[in-house]
Design an enzyme around this catalytic site. Structure first.
Site, PDB file in Angstrom:
ATOM      1  N   THR A  42       0.842  -1.175   0.000  1.00  0.00           N
ATOM      2  CA  THR A  42       0.000   0.000   0.000  1.00  0.00           C
ATOM      3  C   THR A  42       0.885   1.234   0.000  1.00  0.00           C
ATOM      4  O   THR A  42       2.057   1.159   0.345  1.00  0.00           O
ATOM      5  CB  THR A  42      -0.863   0.001   1.286  1.00  0.00           C
ATOM      6  OG1 THR A  42      -1.572  -1.233   1.359  1.00  0.00           O
ATOM      7  CG2 THR A  42      -1.840   1.142   1.330  1.00  0.00           C
ATOM      8  N   GLY A 100      -0.777  -3.707   5.052  1.00  0.00           N
ATOM      9  CA  GLY A 100      -1.655  -4.813   5.402  1.00  0.00           C
ATOM     10  C   GLY A 100      -2.208  -4.704   6.818  1.00  0.00           C
ATOM     11  O   GLY A 100      -2.670  -3.653   7.258  1.00  0.00           O
TER      12      GLY A 100
END
Length: 569
Positions: free
Chosen positions: A382, A464
């Site tokens: 991310t 995560g």
């Protein structure tokens, strides 16, 4: 401006009392100060893109989308337009925090029974399956962020221009991005026949090597000219559907055309005079809020000492943190799902009474085992970015494709599709079970903190299931240990595996602490070098009031585990 005892303490933030000329060395790099605006991200080119948009008259939302788009070009192993996004926006005029859920849904023409028949007896959808691909919500999320929160002064073409230029002209691959690229090569090759679009001569580009992505430049230019229909209808949409169906998925053109983002009311909890804001389910931000509430209950009941009286990253401190997070995860891994399909009892999970009750599971001398979720109604991969503009508006923005690159690449488009559907559960009685037109449990979460009505922090930590853990640890560093934003990010972190019970400790936590935690029953493992990427990469922008002039000031940090930096003026 924030004035609680935990934030200002009558000093010049972050920790330099008047008259003191030297501060003990704590950090790998210095915090960045500004008087007008600030941008922080994991990539220098992306930070520059946001800075450029602010200088052109855009606001925090406009700049956030410029940064997000550029990150998809220069760090494609972590993020991209084929993923999902979430946003928190602080309006300095209204003095309010709003949220946007830019996550996509599973195909409408499917079912749990169909997926189980295709996959056999598995608990979760494999990351490489076409059934793991949900509708990519990022493109719509970009447009909706600009439309709902933007300045109205810039077109989407102007906002996306830095990203388009980087994709067309090429960019030098940075250190951490090159490592992430290398780690994702085999998965990318296994997932997509079009893997060459994101590789250089069949391999990951090396650090410092020039990389061009004409397919992605074409995609970005299409949406800058045609709007969201340039992505969710027409050639790009058809390429997405073809790629998903080639992997056994059931996505249709209608699934793409009907996709919409959703404006949401943030959820929050008060902790030590600060209100911490997160996006509601289907995101896991509630995990961070629950952990903070449990820690507050433990301190108020004197089960543990006030955290500032515990040595930072001592065994006693880390044990309390680990157990609070573990208790929170047990609940949220069960209850968090798409609230439009299955009720999520957020208010009950965040009630002081329930959090006090759950805090009783804490044993100050022993790790918990065999925890079960409570009944509140009855009793990475991310990138994260942070922007604060000259008017005091702030945008906390996160965007991701999940497992490495995500996987499947629509032919000629230059981006990979997310595989967020692998977070669905395939058990019929689970709230997060797979269903048609449903959003899965989502790991990506932006955060904000206010004091009263004033903005205090625009921050987040990616990675995560590390994300709520990072939110808690960075906030505690700031509130209880006088860290400035850069110190708060630099400090070694811990990460618990929400499913396997392993506790990962970052290099820098003392050997004696490691042994003490083992004696308390924790299954711990120390990580060094590039493995430290497990602990996420965060960005923090703090606002404060200058003590002499009362002028709003900004101080920012950017995680040393990433390639980026903070920049302001």
């Amino acid at each position: 401006m924030p004035t609680t005892k935990n934030i200002s303490k009558g000093r010049l933030p972050p920790s330099l009392p008047r008259g003191q000329t030297e501060l003990p060395f704590k950090s790998r790099r210095s915090p960045v100060y500004g008087t007008h605006a600030m941008v922080a991200s994991t990539q220098t080119l992306a930070t520059q893109a946001g800075y450029e948009i602010l200088k052109k008259g855009g606001n925090a939302a406009d700049a956030a989308i410029a940064v997000a788009a550029c990150l998809g070009v220069v760090e494609p192993a972590s993020t991209g337009i084929g993923g999902d996004c979430f946003c928190l926006y602080y309006d300095a005029t209204a003095k309010s925090v709003s949220g946007l859920n830019g996550s996509g849904r599973s195909p409408a023409n499917t079912s749990l029974q169909r997926v189980k028949a295709d996959l056999g007896e598995v608990k979760n959808i494999p990351w490489c399956s076409g059934h793991s691909i949900t509708v990519p919500g990022a493109a719509a999320g970009w447009f909706d962020t600009v439309e709902h929160f933007g300045s109205g002064k810039l077109t989407m073409g102007e906002i996306l221009e830095p990203a388009i230029t980087a994709a067309e002209d090429g960019f030098a691959v940075s250190t951490i991005s090159a490592k992430l690229w290398e780690q994702g090569v085999e998965k990318l090759k296994a997932a997509s026949p079009n893997h060459a679009e994101l590789l250089a001569d069949g391999d990951a580009p090396k650090e410092g090597e020039l990389f061009l992505n004409p397919g992605l430049a074409s995609t970005l230019r299409a949406i800058s000219q045609k709007g969201r229909d340039g992505f969710y209808k027409g050639e790009i949409a058809q390429a997405i559907v073809d790629a998903v169906r080639d992997r056994g998925g059931l996505m249709t053109l209608e699934d793409l055309a009907s996709h919409k983002s959703q404006l949401v009311d943030p959820i929050s909890i008060d902790y030590e005079g600060v209100t911490v804001h997160e996006c509601p389910a289907n995101g896991q931000g509630i995990t961070a809020l629950m952990a903070l509430g449990i820690l507050e209950a433990l301190q108020k009941s004197q089960v543990i000492q006030p955290l500032e009286q515990l040595e930072h990253n001592s065994a006693e401190y880390l044990h309390a943190l680990i157990e609070a997070l573990r208790i929170a995860f047990i609940d949220t891994r069960w209850y968090v799902t798409d609230p439009d399909v299955c009720e999520v009892p957020s208010d009950q999970l965040l009630s002081k009474r329930y959090l006090k009750e759950r805090s009783r599971l804490f044993n100050p001398s022993k790790a918990a085992v065999d925890l079960k979720h409570g009944s509140p109604t009855h009793s990475s991969d991310t990138v994260y970015l942070s922007v604060v503009d000259e008017d005091g508006n702030a945008c906390s923005f996160i965007i991701s494709t999940y497992e490495g690159f995500g996987g499947v690449i629509p032919k000629g488009c230059g981006f990979a599709l997310q595989n967020r559907g692998s977070n669905f559960n395939l058990e019929a009685d689970h709230p997060n079970r797979y269903a048609p037109s449903k959003r899965p449990y989502h790991t990506i979460i932006p955060a904000m903190a206010t004091v009263g009505e004033e903005l205090y922090l625009c921050y987040g930590v990616m990675g995560g299931f590390m994300q709520p853990q990072g939110h808690v640890q960075v906030l505690l560093n700031l509130l209880h240990y006088d860290h400035n934003p850069q110190n708060a990010l630099d400090a070694p972190r811990i990460c618990i595996g929400p499913d396997n019970g392993m506790v990962y400790l970052e290099d820098g936590i003392g050997d004696e602490v490691v042994e003490q935690l083992r004696r308390m029953g924790h299954n711990v493992k120390l990580l060094k070098g590039h493995k430290r990427g497990l602990f996420g990469r965060g960005q923090v922008i703090e606002t404060y009031s200058d003590p002499r002039t009362s002028r709003r000031m900004l101080v920012a940090g950017s995680d040393p585990r990433g390639d980026g930096y903070a920049a302001g003026w």
